[in-house]
Design an enzyme around this catalytic site. Sequence first.
Site: not given
Ligand code: PLP
Length: 468
Positions: A113
């Site tokens: 993210k």
């Molecule tokens: C947010 C997240 C996901 C999922 O991603 P999406 O974009 O919501 O599908 C998977 N793994 C981790 C570690 C995350 O922080």
Amino acid sequence: MKYISTRGGMAPLSFSDTILMGLAPDGGLALPESYPQVGRAQLDAWRDLSYAELAFEIIRLFATDIPQADLKAILDRTYTAEVYGSVAITPVKRLHDGLVILELSNGPTLAFKDMAMQFLGNLFEYVLAKKGEQLNIVGATSGDTGSAAEYAMRGKQGINVFMLSPDGLMSPFQRAQMYSLQDANIHNIAIKGMFDDCQDIVKAVQNDHAFKSQYKIGTVNSINWARVVAQVVYYFKGYFNATSSNDEQVSFCVPSGNFGNVCAGHIARQMGLPVQRLIVATNENDVLDEFFKTGRYQPRGTANTWVTSSPSMDISKASNFERFVFDLLGRDGAAVAALWAEVDAGRGFDLGDKLAQMREQFGFVSGKSSHADRLATIRTVDAEDQVVVDTHTADGIKVAREVRLPGETIVCLETALPAKFADTIREALNRDAPRPAGFEGLEDLPQKVTVFNADADAVKAYVRQALG
Ligand SMILES: *Cc1c(COP(=O)(O)O)cnc(C)c1O
């Protein structure tokens, strides 16, 4: 480039206006009127660019109302070796069986993210300064999103963050990461309740329109268009890193919850990136796997959403999924609005007649992983390749190995580092996850957090007082 809503009811907006908006006024999500097309000549020209240069070439196709020199400056200060730990920004590593891992978790909060959120922080600061406006972000987190947002927004002019988290429910590492920030514009609010209670308070604040406009309340959740577009960049970078020529094709395997990450992969493929397949990997919360296998989309309530050891995917209502369905239905906004009326009424919908198109035209396949699969994958990858992967990335690797075709190159997206999920790593390997330099003693730092009951009025009063 103008932006429209997936429900067809929004007058076209500029990029800058789109990124400051949450949901579109008609309840849909923003998408560009059309996807810019990238041909072979452009791929050839882009193959050897640095991450920041490539980000500029891609994002300028979408952010056409931002002067190019300004956009370039924003991207140059976002994607630096200092923030991401290497000049490559998103290096790849190859496992013994040829699976490629695209590292996306070397940013400040050790999850993918950061890739988009760091850009969003710099972009918001720039756009707000231009408009002479202020933005007060009120969000809820179960872990990764909140910390990525806080590290992206800390110390930024014109921005305050009020992040709600469930009191005592995050891992000690995640807690320490957020609560140890001492910046004046970052406010940690722990709620005596669950993540859903935090989410309900955010909704209550958003629905108080007078409060929302008086205090310039906004969000940074995964439906934000700037986050999606920033993620498109690493699909191109991952492709270049995993191949030696633009004649090759790759598939991407993406651990999924809100469908935000893999939605960016879908857009990259629509733009012309040579992507063979997009593989959606879920955990036990398998709403998306069910959809890609049967065509039936049936979101579930919290009572039917399991708490798992890949907690960032414990989601049973995939907010970004609507963007793909819009494309699947030939960009028919009225049809999308009708389907989501069914979703809102708790009935879901069935696109079983579109299964062949999902696979053949859009390249989607899916699979799921369980706690036992996750532990087994973490152990196998550690034993065979001396690499410790986190629980979410392990779900992706498990599914990739299950669906891989002969000769297929699969790039598995690493979504977090194992240090964030220490308990499960210890359960799998009987030892602690490696902790990156700079994170030693994190849990011992002083913490700044205010605790409230699950009461929207108390949170509003706090925001009012903090903003004076
Ligand atoms: C947010 C997240 C996901 C999922 O991603 P999406 O974009 O919501 O599908 C998977 N793994 C981790 C570690 C995350 O922080």
